[in-house]
Design a protein around this motif. Structure first.
Motif, mmCIF file in Angstrom:
data_model
loop_
_atom_site.group_PDB
_atom_site.id
_atom_site.type_symbol
_atom_site.label_atom_id
_atom_site.label_comp_id
_atom_site.label_asym_id
_atom_site.label_seq_id
_atom_site.Cartn_x
_atom_site.Cartn_y
_atom_site.Cartn_z
ATOM 1 N N LYS A 106 0.822 -1.216 0.000
ATOM 2 C CA LYS A 106 0.000 0.000 0.000
ATOM 3 C C LYS A 106 0.859 1.270 0.000
ATOM 4 N N ILE A 107 2.072 1.177 0.561
ATOM 5 C CA ILE A 107 2.973 2.338 0.515
ATOM 6 C C ILE A 107 3.250 2.715 -0.943
ATOM 7 N N ALA A 108 3.463 1.693 -1.773
ATOM 8 C CA ALA A 108 3.697 1.977 -3.190
ATOM 9 C C ALA A 108 2.439 2.531 -3.846
ATOM 10 N N LEU A 109 1.287 1.919 -3.545
ATOM 11 C CA LEU A 109 0.033 2.366 -4.154
ATOM 12 C C LEU A 109 -0.333 3.787 -3.738
ATOM 13 N N GLN A 110 0.099 4.151 -2.523
ATOM 14 C CA GLN A 110 -0.214 5.486 -1.993
ATOM 15 C C GLN A 110 0.376 6.598 -2.862
ATOM 16 N N ARG A 111 1.385 6.247 -3.656
ATOM 17 C CA ARG A 111 2.023 7.284 -4.466
ATOM 18 C C ARG A 111 1.070 7.883 -5.490
ATOM 19 N N PHE A 112 0.028 7.159 -5.841
ATOM 20 C CA PHE A 112 -0.921 7.684 -6.824
ATOM 21 C C PHE A 112 -2.007 8.522 -6.165
ATOM 22 N N ARG A 113 -1.943 8.637 -4.846
ATOM 23 C CA ARG A 113 -2.956 9.434 -4.137
ATOM 24 C C ARG A 113 -2.398 10.826 -3.853
ATOM 25 N N PRO A 114 -3.300 11.820 -3.768
ATOM 26 C CA PRO A 114 -2.828 13.184 -3.531
ATOM 27 C C PRO A 114 -2.620 13.500 -2.045
ATOM 28 N N ASP A 115 -2.897 12.536 -1.143
ATOM 29 C CA ASP A 115 -2.887 12.891 0.278
ATOM 30 C C ASP A 115 -1.636 12.427 1.017
ATOM 31 N N GLY A 116 -0.517 12.364 0.298
ATOM 32 C CA GLY A 116 0.731 11.943 0.935
ATOM 33 C C GLY A 116 1.195 12.873 2.046
ATOM 34 N N PHE A 117 0.815 14.141 1.950
ATOM 35 C CA PHE A 117 1.223 15.103 2.977
ATOM 36 C C PHE A 117 0.077 15.442 3.939
ATOM 37 N N ALA A 118 -1.043 14.747 3.799
ATOM 38 C CA ALA A 118 -2.222 15.090 4.603
ATOM 39 C C ALA A 118 -2.070 14.556 6.025
ATOM 40 N N PHE A 119 -1.391 15.337 6.861
ATOM 41 C CA PHE A 119 -1.122 14.864 8.226
ATOM 42 C C PHE A 119 -2.360 14.887 9.118
ATOM 43 N N TRP A 120 -3.447 15.500 8.613
ATOM 44 C CA TRP A 120 -4.683 15.576 9.385
ATOM 45 C C TRP A 120 -5.662 14.458 9.018
ATOM 46 N N LYS A 121 -5.337 13.688 7.971
ATOM 47 C CA LYS A 121 -6.290 12.718 7.437
ATOM 48 C C LYS A 121 -5.974 11.324 7.977
ATOM 49 N N SER A 122 -6.956 10.684 8.574
ATOM 50 C CA SER A 122 -6.720 9.371 9.174
ATOM 51 C C SER A 122 -6.264 8.366 8.128
ATOM 52 N N SER A 123 -5.311 7.529 8.527
ATOM 53 C CA SER A 123 -4.792 6.537 7.584
ATOM 54 C C SER A 123 -5.849 5.476 7.270
ATOM 55 N N LYS A 124 -7.003 5.541 7.928
ATOM 56 C CA LYS A 124 -8.072 4.574 7.624
ATOM 57 C C LYS A 124 -8.542 4.691 6.182
ATOM 58 N N VAL A 125 -8.415 5.890 5.588
ATOM 59 C CA VAL A 125 -8.849 6.044 4.196
ATOM 60 C C VAL A 125 -8.047 5.140 3.263
ATOM 61 N N LEU A 126 -6.883 4.680 3.733
ATOM 62 C CA LEU A 126 -6.049 3.830 2.889
ATOM 63 C C LEU A 126 -6.629 2.427 2.718
ATOM 64 N N HIS A 127 -7.681 2.111 3.502
ATOM 65 C CA HIS A 127 -8.330 0.811 3.308
ATOM 66 C C HIS A 127 -8.875 0.680 1.898
ATOM 67 N N ALA A 128 -9.086 1.801 1.242
ATOM 68 C CA ALA A 128 -9.545 1.775 -0.147
ATOM 69 C C ALA A 128 -8.546 1.047 -1.050
ATOM 70 N N LEU A 129 -7.295 0.950 -0.603
ATOM 71 C CA LEU A 129 -6.259 0.304 -1.418
ATOM 72 C C LEU A 129 -6.126 -1.187 -1.126
ATOM 73 N N ASP A 130 -6.858 -1.667 -0.115
ATOM 74 C CA ASP A 130 -6.688 -3.046 0.346
ATOM 75 C C ASP A 130 -6.855 -4.081 -0.768
ATOM 76 N N ASP A 131 -7.923 -3.930 -1.570
ATOM 77 C CA ASP A 131 -8.224 -4.944 -2.583
ATOM 78 C C ASP A 131 -7.113 -5.028 -3.623
ATOM 79 N N ARG A 132 -6.697 -3.865 -4.066
ATOM 80 C CA ARG A 132 -5.636 -3.825 -5.082
ATOM 81 C C ARG A 132 -4.340 -4.420 -4.514
ATOM 82 N N ALA A 133 -4.018 -4.078 -3.272
ATOM 83 C CA ALA A 133 -2.796 -4.587 -2.641
ATOM 84 C C ALA A 133 -2.874 -6.099 -2.468
ATOM 85 N N MET A 134 -4.045 -6.558 -2.070
ATOM 86 C CA MET A 134 -4.238 -8.000 -1.870
ATOM 87 C C MET A 134 -4.059 -8.738 -3.199
ATOM 88 N N ALA A 135 -4.590 -8.148 -4.270
ATOM 89 C CA ALA A 135 -4.458 -8.777 -5.589
ATOM 90 C C ALA A 135 -2.986 -8.905 -5.976
#
Lengths: 255, 326
Positions: A106-135
């Protein structure tokens, strides 16, 4: 950009690298054809990993120029080159040890997201990447380790995780630094199969110490010795080359 | 063999463990808030205010060292500079309590940006030395600039009123106001650690070359972490300046940078509550030893050495380790 399919995806032009006066790579040129599996082999100290580091801009060259997809990348940084589509692996398996296998990808997949610097945004939103990472973990056959910490994976599986993380970026050029180093026989077979699979729709440049591994894997082999090119061609061509045989005398080539 | 056991256990237990961990954090939060509410009835409120200010400071330091692996030896610069600016804003400009805190905190962020820009490309000892050198520059400025009043310090800072109504000269009001500031800072830092940004920081701390090879500009992430840490240290420094009505050269002195390192390591580096515990221990010791006639620094130094030798993970880190969490 320019003349399409014939243009090499990666080109090194008269590249040299010296470390404190020691010339590790001497006036070296290389063309990597798009869609091929290209292997860079040679005995220890031949300069394979140095060339690898030069191409990925981990090291700056002392002289010469480097082109990726026709663009001069000699002055670019390592992370820029990665964003252009050339992603490397490391000789000593590089994973994020305290994160789980799933989180690593997911660290690699996160690079395509715009919220890499969003220190106020809960990392729970990264669950959206779970399926792709699992695949991706499934692709390399380590889905059962998804929630295990990377530091707890067996060595062979850690290499597989590293490849899954690299593939997450969907790189055009995949750079593998001794992907089978230090592996048992079974793991070597598994990784070789994996490389063949992922190479179907991308270019692979790999550094390998062991000639027999690249024999039935690569389309093109460049043999190095003492920082210079010794021979280049298919396995049949280079393995009969007297200079190559001489360089490999006493090593594992004669099996 | 081992693969089979992992297959059998990991998908089932791992999510369970995770939610148990979150529940436990909530429980700790509940206990912590209850303790914050009850504490002034058992301890002298001014002492607690001091503990909270240093706890916030230590948490800010921990934010950088724990999440990035960057050991700054210059955090007193942010703490002290923020104090001077907040104090000046309250005393000379007559700004209310809240506005003074904002001024001080913003100043620390600006200083942090400057420091970070110069230092984050370095690592380890080099990074520590650069931050120390920069902090010494701030110390020199504090000694020379007119508004800091050199050796005399900035004194008789008016505390003012919270929201224009609650008089901070009442020590209970002062305590609860500080507790609220602390809680805001603490929760903010907890969120930063568990943010999308925080996740990338963990990756960078674990393996920087790998993060670069995935295309991340790691220096920018480190710079951001540095500025956030400096900002939070500034919030702590501003609060301390107003609460104690004085900012002195000790607040920007390197020994203050040293003592925040001590607090963090003693409490438990990289743990959520470690820096708070560490700050409480160090401030208490300083307070109790002050009347004892013992050489304070020698005693604290000895305790620090014992801590490093006996329980390297720090107090909270060691407890977590014993109970098998992380």
């Amino acid at each position: 950009m320019s003349n399409g399919a014939d243009e090499p995806i990666l080109r090194l032009e008269n590249v040299s690298k010296s470390f404190f006066g020691f010339l590790a790579v001497r006036d070296f040129s290389l063309d990597v054809r798009r869609g091929s599996i290209h292997a860079l082999i040679g005995p220890n100290g031949a300069g394979k990993t140095t060339i690898f580091n030069l191409a990925t801009k981990t090291l700056p060259p002392t002289r010469g120029r480097i082109f990726f997809k026709g663009t001069d990348i000699t002055a670019r940084s390592a992370s820029e080159v990665a964003r252009l589509g050339m992603v490397r692996s490391f000789q000593i398996s590089a994973v994020f040890a305290s994160l789980t296998a799933l989180e690593n990808v997911k660290i690699a997949l996160q690079r395509f997201r715009p919220d890499g610097f969003a220190f106020w945004k809960s990392s729970k939103v990264l669950h959206a990447l779970d399926d792709r990472a699992m695949a991706l973990l499934c692709d390399v056959g380590i889905e059962s380790y998804a929630h295990a910490r990377a530091s707890e994976l067996p060595y062979g599986r850690r290499r597989a995780l590293e490849i899954a993380t690299t593939l997450a970026l969907d790189p055009e050029l995949l750079m593998l630094d001794e992907p089978t180093a230090g592996m048992g026989h079974e793991d070597v077979g598994r990784i070789s199969d994996l490389i063949r699979t992922v190479a179907r729709d991308r270019t692979v440049l790999m550094v390998e110490h062991n000639l027999s591994i690249v024999a039935n894997l690569s389309d093109q082999i460049t043999v190095l010795a003492r920082g210079e090119r010794l021979a280049e061609g298919t396995y049949d061509v280079v393995s009969r080359d007297p200079a190559v045989i001489e360089a490999y005398v006493g090593s594992e080539h004669h099996d | 063999m081992s693969q089979e056991t992992l297959q059998a256990t990991s998908p089932v237990t791992a999510p369970g463990l995770k939610s148990a961990g979150r529940d436990l954090t909530l429980v700790w939060y509940g206990l912590g808030i209850a303790a914050l509410l009850a504490a002034p009835f058992f301890f002298y409120p001014i002492f607690l205010v001091k503990v909270l200010c240093f706890a916030l400071f230590a948490c800010a330091f921990n934010l950088l060292l724990g999440s990035c692996g960057l050991l700054s030896f210059g955090h007193a610069a942010f703490f002290g500079a923020a104090g001077y600016v907040a104090g000046h804003a309250a005393k000379e400009w007559g700004l209310p309590f809240e506005a003074a805190l904002v001024c001080g905190t913003a100043a620390a962020a600006a200083v942090g940006l400057l420091f970070g820009y110069v230092s984050v490309r370095r690592q380890g000892l080099q990074f520590a030395m650069i931050t120390l050198a920069l902090a010494q520059l701030v110390y020199f400025l504090a000694l020379q600039l007119p508004f800091t009043h050199a050796e005399d310090g900035l004194s008789a800072i008016p505390r003012g009123k919270v929201l224009g109504t609650f008089d901070l000269d009442n020590i209970f009001v002062l305590y609860y106001a500080t507790a609220v500031v602390f809680l805001i800072g603490f929760v903010a830092m907890h969120r930063m650690t568990n943010s999308t940004f925080g996740q990338l920081l963990k990756a960078i701390r674990d393996n920087e070359p790998r993060a670069i090879s995935l295309g991340y500009e790691v220096h920018r992430y480190k710079l951001m972490a540095f500025v956030l840490s400096a900002t939070m240290a500034g919030l702590a420094g501003s609060t301390k300046a107003i609460a104690f009505k004085i900012v002195a050269l000790t607040d920007v002195h390197w020994s203050t940078s040293g003592s925040v390192i001590l607090m963090t390591l003693l409490g438990g580096l990289g743990t959520l509550f470690g820096p708070v515990v560490g700050a409480a221990v160090v401030v208490s010791m300083e307070d109790y030893l002050a009347d004892s006639g013992l050489p304070i620094n020698a005693v604290i130094g000895a305790i620090f050495i014992l801590c490093i030798l006996l329980f390297r993970r720090g107090i909270v880190g060691e407890i977590q380790h014993r109970f098998g969490k992380r």
